[in-house]
Write an enzyme that holds these catalytic residues in place. Structure first.
Site, PDB file in Angstrom:
ATOM      1  N   HIS A 150       0.725  -1.405   0.203  1.00 30.62           N
ATOM      2  CA  HIS A 150      -0.045  -0.085  -0.101  1.00 30.62           C
ATOM      3  C   HIS A 150       0.665   0.884   0.208  1.00 30.62           C
ATOM      4  O   HIS A 150      -0.229   2.508  -0.477  1.00 30.62           O
ATOM      5  CB  HIS A 150      -1.010   0.078   1.152  1.00 30.62           C
ATOM      6  N   GLU A 191      -7.243  -2.891  -3.481  1.00 26.40           N
ATOM      7  CA  GLU A 191      -6.081  -4.379  -3.178  1.00 26.40           C
ATOM      8  C   GLU A 191      -6.471  -5.423  -4.302  1.00 26.40           C
ATOM      9  O   GLU A 191      -5.113  -5.996  -4.651  1.00 26.40           O
ATOM     10  CB  GLU A 191      -7.503  -4.866  -2.073  1.00 26.40           C
TER      11      GLU A 191
HETATM   12  N1  HBI Z   1      -7.938  -2.755   8.472  1.00 26.61           N
HETATM   13  N2  HBI Z   1      -6.292  -3.062   9.879  1.00 26.61           N
HETATM   14  C1  HBI Z   1      -7.006  -2.450   8.174  1.00 26.61           C
HETATM   15  N3  HBI Z   1      -6.583  -2.868   7.520  1.00 26.61           N
HETATM   16  C2  HBI Z   1      -7.579  -2.591   6.350  1.00 26.61           C
HETATM   17  O1  HBI Z   1      -6.983  -2.869   5.022  1.00 26.61           O
HETATM   18  C3  HBI Z   1      -8.865  -2.784   6.663  1.00 26.61           C
HETATM   19  C4  HBI Z   1      -9.084  -2.947   7.863  1.00 26.61           C
HETATM   20  N4  HBI Z   1     -10.559  -3.046   8.236  1.00 26.61           N
HETATM   21  C5  HBI Z   1     -10.985  -2.568   7.088  1.00 26.61           C
HETATM   22  C6  HBI Z   1     -11.283  -3.222   5.648  1.00 26.61           C
HETATM   23  N5  HBI Z   1      -9.014  -2.766   5.180  1.00 26.61           N
HETATM   24  C7  HBI Z   1     -11.689  -2.849   4.961  1.00 26.61           C
HETATM   25  O2  HBI Z   1     -12.980  -3.288   5.458  1.00 26.61           O
HETATM   26  C8  HBI Z   1     -12.193  -2.078   4.170  1.00 26.61           C
HETATM   27  O3  HBI Z   1     -13.102  -2.405   2.512  1.00 26.61           O
HETATM   28  C9  HBI Z   1     -13.098  -1.172   4.662  1.00 26.61           C
HETATM   29 FE    FE Z   2      -4.586  -3.593   1.962  1.00 29.18          FE
END
Ligand code: HBI
Ligand code: FE
Length: 290
Positions: A150, A191
């Site tokens: 990321h 993603e």
């Molecule tokens: N929490 N630490 C972390 N990293 C993520 O990528 C992440 C998350 N919580 C929810 C989430 N991603 C996904 O459900 C998003 O689409 C919101």
């Molecule tokens: Fe991720």
């Protein structure tokens, strides 16, 4: 596919993917109420740093011809690949570039907390590193996935703005109970997104870029389908968290992401809520296939 937050009586509640049959990964007892915590860089062992180095070297070697140019041009900003970076130092460099910061979190965090951090240009990076036996695959995001997958594109201004807009949209989605639709948008862009370039399709999604096998698979394998970006189509389409994607969505440019997500999503959520959900491998007549 929600995030299952189980209440505990101190600290913050651990969070797991889906229905929560997998135990949470990470130490949530140390986290603040906004789910951020300290990286505690000194606790990483020499084995951790060596595992990170091997993950980094393996992925960096296969980027040419598979990762988008913007990612390849920014991956060096992660600094010395031989050790897990100190988040505060990396955060300074990132803030100078696009006003984003990196904050440590114990692992997956609730969607509301996640959106709130993104809306403030704070990217949550998991502190723990996978175990050696998970070298090829780990389901939950670990520090390698979050940093290598990321952070480089957060140095890319257009993408950095999209990520903040996504966070702001997420806070609105929470009020409209449309987090699932937005989670699908995140999944199929941030993603697992592909981008069309004059030299062919390239990966920009972090889940692909940090994966040993899926980087080549997503760009070259005949198995999955590759569909032109379509917001409502994405929001209707379920995804898998524990295997390669059956479908990838392709954007023409990062500007397209910004344009597509600029309007208010409320009418779109209504349209999507009124349409049937689609399995990850569904093919629609209206799909623009690559
Ligand atoms: N929490 N630490 C972390 N990293 C993520 O990528 C992440 C998350 N919580 C929810 C989430 N991603 C996904 O459900 C998003 O689409 C919101
Ligand atoms: Fe991720």
């Amino acid at each position: 596919m929600g995030i299952d937050v189980r209440a505990i009586n101190r600290g913050v509640a651990p969070v797991t993917y889906g229905t929560g049959e997998r135990p949470p990964r990470g130490d949530y007892a140390q986290a603040h109420s906004d789910y951020t915590c300290d990286q505690r860089w000194e606790r990483y062992t020499a084995q951790d740093h060596d595992l990170y180095r091997r993950l980094f070297e393996r992925q960096a070697a296969q980027l040419p011809g598979l990762a988008c140019d913007e990612f390849i041009g920014a991956v060096h900003r992660l600094g010395d690949a031989r050790r897990i970076p100190r988040f505060d130092a990396l955060s300074e460099a990132l803030h100078e570039a696009t006003r984003w910061q990196i904050v440590a979190v114990p692992g997956l965090i609730p969607e509301e907390a996640f959106f709130a951090l993104l809306a403030r240009r704070k990217f949550p990076v998991t502190g723990w590193l996978r175990r050696p036996e998970e070298f090829d695959y780990v389901i939950e995001p670990d520090v390698f996935h979050d940093l290598f997958g990321h952070v480089p594109l957060l140095f890319e201004p257009m993408f950095a703005d999209y990520m903040q807009a996504y966070g702001e949209g997420g806070l609105k989605a929470s009020r409209l109970q449309s987090c699932e639709f937005l989670a699908r948008l995140y999944w199929y862009t941030v993603e697992f997104g592909l981008i069309a370039t004059p030299s062919g399709l390239r990966a920009y999604g972090a889940g692909i870029l940090s994966s040993a096998g899926e980087l080549r698979h997503s760009v070259t394998s005949p198995a999955p389908q590759r569909i032109g970006f379509d917001l409502a189509r994405i929001m209707r389409t379920r995804y898998r968290i524990d295997s390669y994607q059956a479908s990838y969505f392709v954007i023409d440019s990062f500007a397209q992401l910004i344009e597509a997500t600029a309007p208010d999503f409320a009418p779109l959520y209504e349209e999507v809520a009124g349409a049937s959900e689609l399995a990850p491998d569904t093919r629609l007549e209206t799909d623009r296939l690559y």
